[in-house]
Design a protein around this motif. Sequence first.
Motif, PDB file in Angstrom:
ATOM      1  N   THR A  62      30.355  46.326  42.222  1.00 19.93           N
ATOM      2  CA  THR A  62      31.173  47.539  42.088  1.00 19.93           C
ATOM      3  C   THR A  62      32.113  47.740  43.288  1.00 19.93           C
ATOM      4  OG1 THR A  62      29.609  49.069  43.142  1.00 19.93           O
ATOM      5  CG2 THR A  62      29.294  48.636  40.795  1.00 19.93           C
ATOM      6  N   ASP A  63      32.059  46.811  44.247  1.00 22.72           N
ATOM      7  CA  ASP A  63      32.891  46.892  45.446  1.00 22.72           C
ATOM      8  C   ASP A  63      33.991  45.833  45.315  1.00 22.72           C
ATOM      9  OD1 ASP A  63      34.017  46.473  47.959  1.00 22.72           O
ATOM     10  OD2 ASP A  63      32.122  46.724  49.032  1.00 22.72           O
ATOM     11  N   ARG A  64      35.202  46.269  44.959  1.00 18.38           N
ATOM     12  CA  ARG A  64      36.254  45.302  44.616  1.00 18.38           C
ATOM     13  C   ARG A  64      36.574  44.356  45.773  1.00 18.38           C
ATOM     14  NH1 ARG A  64      42.313  45.177  43.457  1.00 18.38           N
ATOM     15  NH2 ARG A  64      42.382  43.282  42.195  1.00 18.38           N
ATOM     16  N   ALA A  65      36.614  44.894  46.994  1.00 17.37           N
ATOM     17  CA  ALA A  65      36.936  44.034  48.142  1.00 17.37           C
ATOM     18  C   ALA A  65      35.859  42.968  48.313  1.00 17.37           C
ATOM     19  CB  ALA A  65      37.066  44.881  49.405  1.00 17.37           C
ATOM     20  N   GLU A  72      36.707  34.302  46.441  1.00 18.98           N
ATOM     21  CA  GLU A  72      37.528  33.390  47.246  1.00 18.98           C
ATOM     22  C   GLU A  72      36.635  32.395  47.988  1.00 18.98           C
ATOM     23  OE1 GLU A  72      40.515  35.260  49.642  1.00 18.98           O
ATOM     24  OE2 GLU A  72      40.870  33.366  50.713  1.00 18.98           O
ATOM     25  N   ALA A  73      35.541  32.884  48.532  1.00 19.08           N
ATOM     26  CA  ALA A  73      34.623  32.003  49.281  1.00 19.08           C
ATOM     27  C   ALA A  73      33.966  30.978  48.351  1.00 19.08           C
ATOM     28  CB  ALA A  73      33.553  32.844  49.973  1.00 19.08           C
ATOM     29  N   ALA A  74      33.783  31.362  47.085  1.00 18.68           N
ATOM     30  CA  ALA A  74      33.070  30.490  46.143  1.00 18.68           C
ATOM     31  C   ALA A  74      33.862  29.239  45.786  1.00 18.68           C
ATOM     32  CB  ALA A  74      32.744  31.264  44.866  1.00 18.68           C
ATOM     33  N   GLY A  75      35.188  29.297  45.862  1.00 21.50           N
ATOM     34  CA  GLY A  75      36.015  28.163  45.426  1.00 21.50           C
ATOM     35  C   GLY A  75      36.151  28.167  43.917  1.00 21.50           C
ATOM     36  N   ALA A  76      36.445  27.000  43.330  1.00 20.92           N
ATOM     37  CA  ALA A  76      36.730  26.927  41.887  1.00 20.92           C
ATOM     38  C   ALA A  76      35.505  27.324  41.069  1.00 20.92           C
ATOM     39  CB  ALA A  76      37.163  25.518  41.525  1.00 20.92           C
ATOM     40  N   LEU A  77      35.697  28.314  40.209  1.00 16.12           N
ATOM     41  CA  LEU A  77      34.599  28.770  39.340  1.00 16.12           C
ATOM     42  C   LEU A  77      34.913  28.417  37.887  1.00 16.12           C
ATOM     43  CD1 LEU A  77      33.782  32.316  40.755  1.00 16.12           C
ATOM     44  CD2 LEU A  77      32.276  30.321  40.747  1.00 16.12           C
ATOM     45  N   ASP A  78      33.971  27.786  37.226  1.00 16.27           N
ATOM     46  CA  ASP A  78      34.139  27.417  35.821  1.00 16.27           C
ATOM     47  C   ASP A  78      33.509  28.434  34.890  1.00 16.27           C
ATOM     48  OD1 ASP A  78      35.223  24.620  36.273  1.00 16.27           O
ATOM     49  OD2 ASP A  78      33.343  24.545  37.404  1.00 16.27           O
ATOM     50  N   VAL A 116      32.214  44.577  35.849  1.00 15.70           N
ATOM     51  CA  VAL A 116      32.655  43.483  34.964  1.00 15.70           C
ATOM     52  C   VAL A 116      34.180  43.333  35.057  1.00 15.70           C
ATOM     53  CG1 VAL A 116      32.720  42.670  32.572  1.00 15.70           C
ATOM     54  CG2 VAL A 116      30.666  43.823  33.449  1.00 15.70           C
ATOM     55  N   LEU A 117      34.887  44.461  35.078  1.00 13.36           N
ATOM     56  CA  LEU A 117      36.349  44.418  35.239  1.00 13.36           C
ATOM     57  C   LEU A 117      36.712  43.715  36.549  1.00 13.36           C
ATOM     58  CD1 LEU A 117      37.091  48.096  34.145  1.00 13.36           C
ATOM     59  CD2 LEU A 117      38.108  46.113  33.040  1.00 13.36           C
ATOM     60  N   PHE A 118      36.050  44.106  37.638  1.00 13.90           N
ATOM     61  CA  PHE A 118      36.365  43.513  38.956  1.00 13.90           C
ATOM     62  C   PHE A 118      36.104  42.005  38.957  1.00 13.90           C
ATOM     63  CE2 PHE A 118      35.408  47.716  41.438  1.00 13.90           C
ATOM     64  CZ  PHE A 118      36.694  48.176  41.182  1.00 13.90           C
ATOM     65  N   CYS A 119      34.947  41.601  38.436  1.00 16.95           N
ATOM     66  CA  CYS A 119      34.598  40.169  38.495  1.00 16.95           C
ATOM     67  C   CYS A 119      35.536  39.338  37.616  1.00 16.95           C
ATOM     68  CB  CYS A 119      33.132  39.953  38.085  1.00 16.95           C
ATOM     69  SG  CYS A 119      31.977  40.570  39.327  1.00 16.95           S
TER      70      CYS A 119
END
Length: 242
Positions: A62-65, A72-78, A116-119
């Motif tokens: 629930t924390d958009r930042a 960004e830290a995760a890299g490419a997400l499938d 869910v919107l943020f993710c």
Amino acid sequence: MFDLTGRTALVTGAGQNIGAGIARALAGAGARVLVNDLRADRAGEVAAEIGGEAEALPFDVTDRAAVLAAVEAAGALDVLVNNAGNGGAEAMLPKRFADTEPAEWAGPVEVNLQGVLFCCHAVLPGMVERGHGRIITISSAAGTHGVGIGFAPYSVGKGGSLSLMRSLALEHGRDGITANSVALGIMDSVREETAAALRKSIPVGRLGSPADVGAACLWLASDEASWVTGQTIGLNGGAFTS
Ligand SMILES: NC(=O)c1ccc[n+]([C@@H]2O[C@H](COP(=O)([O-])OP(=O)(O)OC[C@H]3O[C@@H](n4cnc5c(N)ncnc54)[C@H](O)[C@@H]3O)[C@@H](O)[C@H]2O)c1
């Protein structure tokens, strides 16, 4: 069939119960799984138990930042599985909607819809760029059918998030991205007194398990499910037919 070797999956709220079951199923098919939870200790325990390439990635959906920084830290997400929510072991207190105050609506809507919107918003640009993605949202019969047991704000969150999946499916069908929901019935993480009362009403005669949900998510995350999008798959032992 259902080989996720080389894929990276983020499962939110995966520090216990259903999310942990989803993380295990995806990792079992070869995915590198990022185990999210609000509680870093839970995420760490599940990642350690899975072993291999699994990693804890704790943040608050629930924390958009925090979501943007983690993605960004995760890299490419499938694969993104939006599982974090409330309605399981840490359920809201049931209360008839007319007896609630507006301040009580925010929590269930924030975690079940806003998160869910943020993710989704955070992972979509990368998926579009790579021409591939699988987004799966764990919803509920409370969102598809409604339940008259005092969970109206939760139903709003769950109904809104499955509606988002339908829109994303339409907007991103040509981008190689699918977006689906899994609407759960009564799972075995509910309190025993609740389970005892509800078990009899389930046609297959048992509550749902994290492994049941993991299997459905594995299918939806696979290449074989590329023609399945915009759907809400009911997983409920036959308690709610569609
Ligand atoms: N248990 C049921 O009967 C049932 C039925 C229908 C739908 N669902 C849905 O299934 C999903 C999982 O349910 P469960 O029973 O495993 O729940 P649970 O409460 O046991 O586990 C949810 C996990 O999510 C984490 N979490 C909560 N808020 C978070 C946030 N803001 N950011 C990141 N992590 C957060 C919690 O720390 C917890 O570890 C939820 O979306 C729930 O609404 C459950």
